[in-house]
Design a protein around this motif. Structure first.
Motif, PDB file in Angstrom:
ATOM      1  N   THR A 154       0.828  -1.210   0.000  1.00 50.79           N
ATOM      2  CA  THR A 154       0.000   0.000   0.000  1.00 50.79           C
ATOM      3  C   THR A 154       0.861   1.257   0.000  1.00 50.79           C
ATOM      4  N   ARG A 155       0.527   2.197  -0.884  1.00 48.44           N
ATOM      5  CA  ARG A 155       1.277   3.445  -1.007  1.00 48.44           C
ATOM      6  C   ARG A 155       0.392   4.636  -0.704  1.00 48.44           C
ATOM      7  N   VAL A 156       1.019   5.683  -0.192  1.00 50.89           N
ATOM      8  CA  VAL A 156       0.321   6.931   0.092  1.00 50.89           C
ATOM      9  C   VAL A 156       1.179   8.088  -0.393  1.00 50.89           C
ATOM     10  N   ASN A 157       0.559   9.254  -0.502  1.00 47.90           N
ATOM     11  CA  ASN A 157       1.282  10.472  -0.846  1.00 47.90           C
ATOM     12  C   ASN A 157       1.951  11.008   0.409  1.00 47.90           C
ATOM     13  N   ASN A 212       4.905  15.542  -2.019  1.00 52.06           N
ATOM     14  CA  ASN A 212       3.895  14.815  -2.790  1.00 52.06           C
ATOM     15  C   ASN A 212       4.486  13.668  -3.606  1.00 52.06           C
ATOM     16  N   VAL A 213       5.152  12.766  -2.908  1.00 47.66           N
ATOM     17  CA  VAL A 213       5.739  11.604  -3.561  1.00 47.66           C
ATOM     18  C   VAL A 213       5.046  10.351  -3.037  1.00 47.66           C
ATOM     19  N   GLN A 214       4.857   9.375  -3.897  1.00 48.00           N
ATOM     20  CA  GLN A 214       4.249   8.107  -3.511  1.00 48.00           C
ATOM     21  C   GLN A 214       5.288   7.238  -2.796  1.00 48.00           C
ATOM     22  N   VAL A 215       4.942   6.802  -1.594  1.00 47.54           N
ATOM     23  CA  VAL A 215       5.840   5.961  -0.798  1.00 47.54           C
ATOM     24  C   VAL A 215       5.057   4.810  -0.200  1.00 47.54           C
ATOM     25  N   VAL A 216       5.760   3.781   0.235  1.00 46.38           N
ATOM     26  CA  VAL A 216       5.124   2.664   0.939  1.00 46.38           C
ATOM     27  C   VAL A 216       4.654   3.160   2.302  1.00 46.38           C
ATOM     28  N   LYS A 217       3.379   2.931   2.609  1.00 43.64           N
ATOM     29  CA  LYS A 217       2.794   3.485   3.830  1.00 43.64           C
ATOM     30  C   LYS A 217       3.481   2.965   5.090  1.00 43.64           C
ATOM     31  N   THR A 218       3.701   1.672   5.169  1.00 40.57           N
ATOM     32  CA  THR A 218       4.275   1.083   6.377  1.00 40.57           C
ATOM     33  C   THR A 218       5.741   1.432   6.548  1.00 40.57           C
ATOM     34  N   ILE A 250      20.255   6.281   5.466  1.00 37.84           N
ATOM     35  CA  ILE A 250      18.923   5.782   5.124  1.00 37.84           C
ATOM     36  C   ILE A 250      18.004   5.908   6.336  1.00 37.84           C
ATOM     37  N   LYS A 251      16.854   6.507   6.120  1.00 37.18           N
ATOM     38  CA  LYS A 251      15.846   6.624   7.163  1.00 37.18           C
ATOM     39  C   LYS A 251      14.534   6.034   6.675  1.00 37.18           C
ATOM     40  N   THR A 252      13.803   5.415   7.606  1.00 35.35           N
ATOM     41  CA  THR A 252      12.526   4.779   7.304  1.00 35.35           C
ATOM     42  C   THR A 252      11.465   5.367   8.209  1.00 35.35           C
ATOM     43  N   TYR A 253      10.275   5.554   7.675  1.00 35.74           N
ATOM     44  CA  TYR A 253       9.183   6.085   8.499  1.00 35.74           C
ATOM     45  C   TYR A 253       7.853   5.527   8.034  1.00 35.74           C
ATOM     46  N   ALA A 254       6.907   5.491   8.956  1.00 32.00           N
ATOM     47  CA  ALA A 254       5.530   5.101   8.635  1.00 32.00           C
ATOM     48  C   ALA A 254       4.804   6.342   8.151  1.00 32.00           C
ATOM     49  N   ALA A 255       4.389   6.339   6.903  1.00 29.45           N
ATOM     50  CA  ALA A 255       3.845   7.539   6.262  1.00 29.45           C
ATOM     51  C   ALA A 255       2.335   7.623   6.408  1.00 29.45           C
ATOM     52  N   THR A 256       1.856   8.838   6.521  1.00 25.65           N
ATOM     53  CA  THR A 256       0.425   9.098   6.547  1.00 25.65           C
ATOM     54  C   THR A 256       0.130  10.272   5.618  1.00 25.65           C
ATOM     55  N   THR A 257      -0.916  10.141   4.823  1.00 26.82           N
ATOM     56  CA  THR A 257      -1.300  11.188   3.895  1.00 26.82           C
ATOM     57  C   THR A 257      -1.483  12.516   4.628  1.00 26.82           C
ATOM     58  N   ASP A 258      -0.940  13.574   4.033  1.00 29.90           N
ATOM     59  CA  ASP A 258      -1.071  14.946   4.534  1.00 29.90           C
ATOM     60  C   ASP A 258      -0.240  15.222   5.786  1.00 29.90           C
ATOM     61  N   LYS A 259       0.635  14.295   6.152  1.00 28.55           N
ATOM     62  CA  LYS A 259       1.566  14.562   7.244  1.00 28.55           C
ATOM     63  C   LYS A 259       2.992  14.437   6.706  1.00 28.55           C
ATOM     64  N   ALA A 260       3.826  15.434   7.008  1.00 30.78           N
ATOM     65  CA  ALA A 260       5.202  15.438   6.521  1.00 30.78           C
ATOM     66  C   ALA A 260       6.136  14.847   7.569  1.00 30.78           C
ATOM     67  N   ALA A 261       7.190  14.187   7.102  1.00 30.53           N
ATOM     68  CA  ALA A 261       8.218  13.663   7.993  1.00 30.53           C
ATOM     69  C   ALA A 261       9.414  14.605   7.977  1.00 30.53           C
ATOM     70  N   PHE A 262      10.182  14.595   9.065  1.00 34.81           N
ATOM     71  CA  PHE A 262      11.365  15.447   9.177  1.00 34.81           C
ATOM     72  C   PHE A 262      12.496  14.650   9.828  1.00 34.81           C
ATOM     73  N   PHE A 263      13.715  14.792   9.277  1.00 38.20           N
ATOM     74  CA  PHE A 263      14.876  14.069   9.801  1.00 38.20           C
ATOM     75  C   PHE A 263      16.094  14.973   9.886  1.00 38.20           C
ATOM     76  N   ARG A 264      16.978  14.631  10.823  1.00 35.77           N
ATOM     77  CA  ARG A 264      18.362  15.117  10.802  1.00 35.77           C
ATOM     78  C   ARG A 264      19.225  13.874  10.639  1.00 35.77           C
ATOM     79  N   ILE A 265      20.025  13.864   9.578  1.00 33.17           N
ATOM     80  CA  ILE A 265      20.777  12.670   9.195  1.00 33.17           C
ATOM     81  C   ILE A 265      22.269  12.997   9.192  1.00 33.17           C
TER      82      ILE A 265
END
Length: 606
Positions: free
Chosen positions: A48-51, A90-96, A111-126
């Motif tokens: 399953t993919r989400v934006n 607005n990129v399609q990613v694997v939701k889980t 490399i960072k992994t996150y559980a994605a949810t539509t309309d919520k942005a992720a933020f990282f310091r790498i």
């Protein structure tokens, strides 16, 4: 100090025991809520993919911003800017398990992994891990390399192949290796993934790490090598004395699957003294971990008046005896956090400011417990005395609102940036390092390619009204313009079409300017310029130390002194510019003379 100008390639649109299973802070994760009727866990949905949108900052091992790193998210790629910042929308990613991959020459992949949810942005310091040479091994005789920290990589005789095509390799194996300390304060920034893994039964697990290693094998020509089919290599992972007493006699081994962004169980390591020893069939990232059940935990960080606090560092520390799970990450633009924790345990929720050093006391802490069901803590309120709300406007050279721009906040080696709205205004809330925090503010106008000079400002608790900053007066155009035939043919590398940056951390005697092309006709070009940085200033002449370019067939040296004329030398975050002419000499036996001409202007990183 040596200054180096370089060029980078773009790709088409990329003491509590602190053993941790760290999960970067993300959004709603109800799609992996444990099923109480199935104690084994859940089988992850990797279809399953989400934006999604994701942003962050990339630094090197010295915490300097990394400019020109390639960032891949889903099918899209971008590059980090002069502050190490990237953003993909607005990129399609694997939701889980959405995956962010950072690539830069000389470093292992970040490399960072996150559980994605539509309309919520992720933020990282790498923070990238350098590919430090660990030693060499004869491919035919086999052998091992040993680091001072106790990490050992052992290869069998005649057990190495060229990764592309699997042909036998008989030369020298060059081993790049790095141990990742599970107790490192910056573990969440340097480790790959989010310490979720898939066990041998296919179930999703949270992982408690006892140590990781990054390993890469290359040949004499730089070709990537791997362990041959049917052969086994041995990895010996150091185990600190603090962890050794409670460490199990054997532990599952896991390797990082770069495709799905999760760790995969593969084999077992045995405790031998203060090490874990195990056999592996290939090299990438390896990890000694105990699997755990996972429970989703969510909350939102706000200040006293309910304003979201973005980019705040959050730690979830276990307080239950012998509970070793521990996670950390950053709030997103809405202050939202979502992590996984071990069930049936008590924790301390701690919030920290982005200060210049680790080990500071938290600005906020509170206790909570979880059972086996998902927990939402609601709003976590950080007191007004610990936060600053910053407002202001940005205008361009014509005093018009900058609607495509941002305010950059420099706090030591930490950078943050906040966009303007359609009126040219910005408004954000941040956690203070102490009662007050001194920062530099830089207003950027993307459309006009202009910025303001840095404004030194002391943030205080409560409201900070900056007023208007004019993004004007400092052109933020960057370029390297050079020729290797005395000016008959010039090559132009410009930002943002090309990646240009100054490299160095301010402690060496050399500065580097680096550039690489993007697209015809510069897609295969690079240039690397190094000059003495001692006593550098506008109007100074700095000795050229090195010049290398894809336009020169061999490796040239500076045999006759060449002076680099520095014509501009602004503050860090502003620009260094200069020019030089002279002749470099190609390698023997040709000793070909190359008359070079070069002008450059790039943003200062140190």
């Amino acid at each position: 100090m040596l200054v180096q100008l370089k060029k980078k390639f773009y790709l088409p649109l990329i003491a509590m025991m602190s053993v941790a299973f760290f999960f970067s802070c993300q959004k709603n994760i109800d799609h992996v809520t444990p099923d109480p009727t199935n104690p084994q866990g859940v089988t992850p949905d990797l279809t399953t993919r989400v934006n999604s949108s994701v942003s962050g900052f990339v630094t090197d091992e010295n915490n300097a911003a990394v400019n020109g790193a390639t960032v891949n998210v889903g099918t899209m790629s971008t590059m980090t800017d002069e502050y190490g910042y990237f953003e993909v929308k607005n990129v399609q990613v694997v939701k889980t398990a959405a995956v962010v991959t950072i690539t830069k020459a000389g470093y292992f992949k970040g490399i960072k992994t996150y559980a994605a949810t539509t309309d919520k942005a992720a933020f990282f310091r790498i923070k990238l891990i350098p590919k430090t040479p660990g030693g060499t091994i004869s491919a035919t005789a086999g052998g091992n390399v040993t680091l001072s920290n106790g990490l050992i990589i052992a290869l069998p005789a005649n057990g190495v192949v060229i990764a592309a095509g699997s042909a036998a390799y008989t030369g020298t194996v060059h081993v790049a290796v790095s141990w990742i300390n599970p107790q490192a304060a910056d573990l969440t920034q340097i480790m790959p993934g989010d310490l979720r893994g898939i066990d041998t039964d296919g179930y999703l697990k949270g992982l408690t790490t006892y140590g990781m290693a990054a390993v890469e094998l290359t040949g004499d020509a730089g070709e990537l090598l791997q362990v041959a089919t049917g052969k086994k290599a041995t990895i010996t992972m150091p185990l600190s004395s603090l962890l050794s007493s409670a460490a199990p006699s054997s532990i599952p081994l896991w390797y990082f699957d770069e495709t799905n962004g999760l760790w995969k169980q593969d084999g077992t390591a045995t405790k031998t003294g203060n090490t874990y020893v195990g056999e592996v069939s290939h090299f990438s990232f390896w990890n000694c971990d105990l699997p755990n059940a996972i429970v989703p935990l969510t909350f939102t960080v706000v200040n006293g008046d309910g304003t979201p606090v973005a980019d705040a560092y959050v730690e979830i520390r276990p307080t239950t005896p012998n509970s070793w799970s521990h996670c950390g990450g950053y709030t997103d633009a809405t202050g939202y956090v979502s992590v996984f924790v071990t069930p049936d345990a008590s924790y301390s929720l701690e919030i920290y400011s982005n200060c210049n050093s680790w080990g500071n006391a938290p600005d906020y802490s509170s206790a909570f417990s979880v059972t086996t069901t998902a927990v939402d803590l609601g709003n976590i309120v950080v007191g007004t005395a610990q936060t600053a709300t910053v407002t202001g406007t940005i205008t361009d050279c014509g005093n018009n609102p900058v609607t495509n721009g941002y305010i950059v906040v420099q706090n030591g080696w930490y950078y943050s940036r906040y966009p303007t709205d359609n009126t040219g205004s910005y408004n954000f809330t941040t956690v203070l390092c102490s009662g007050t925090t001194s920062v530099n503010l830089i207003a950027e106008d993307i459309n006009g390619a202009q910025q303001s000079t840095p404004l030194a400002y002391t943030l205080v608790p409560g409201t900070n009204t900056i007023g208007n900053l004019q993004a004007c007066g400092v052109a933020n155009n960057e370029f390297i313009h050079y020729s290797v035939d005395g000016g008959l043919t010039y090559h132009d590398l410009v930002a943002p079409g090309d990646s240009l940056f100054q490299s160095g951390n301010g402690t060496s005697s050399v500065s580097y300017i680096v550039g690489s092309g993007n697209g015809s006709p510069t897609s295969n070009l690079y240039v690397d310029v190094a000059f003495d940085n001692t006593g550098i200033a506008a109007g100074s002449i700095q000795p050229l130390i090195n010049f290398n370019s894809s336009s020169i067939a061999d490796q040239p040296t500076v045999t006759t002194p060449i002076g680099v004329n520095i014509t501009e030398y602004g503050a860090v975050g502003e620009y260094i510019a200069g020019n030089f002419t002279g002749t470099v000499t190609g390698s023997a036996p040709g000793n070909t003379p190359y008359p070079i001409v070069c002008t450059f202007r790039v943003r200062r990183n140190f």
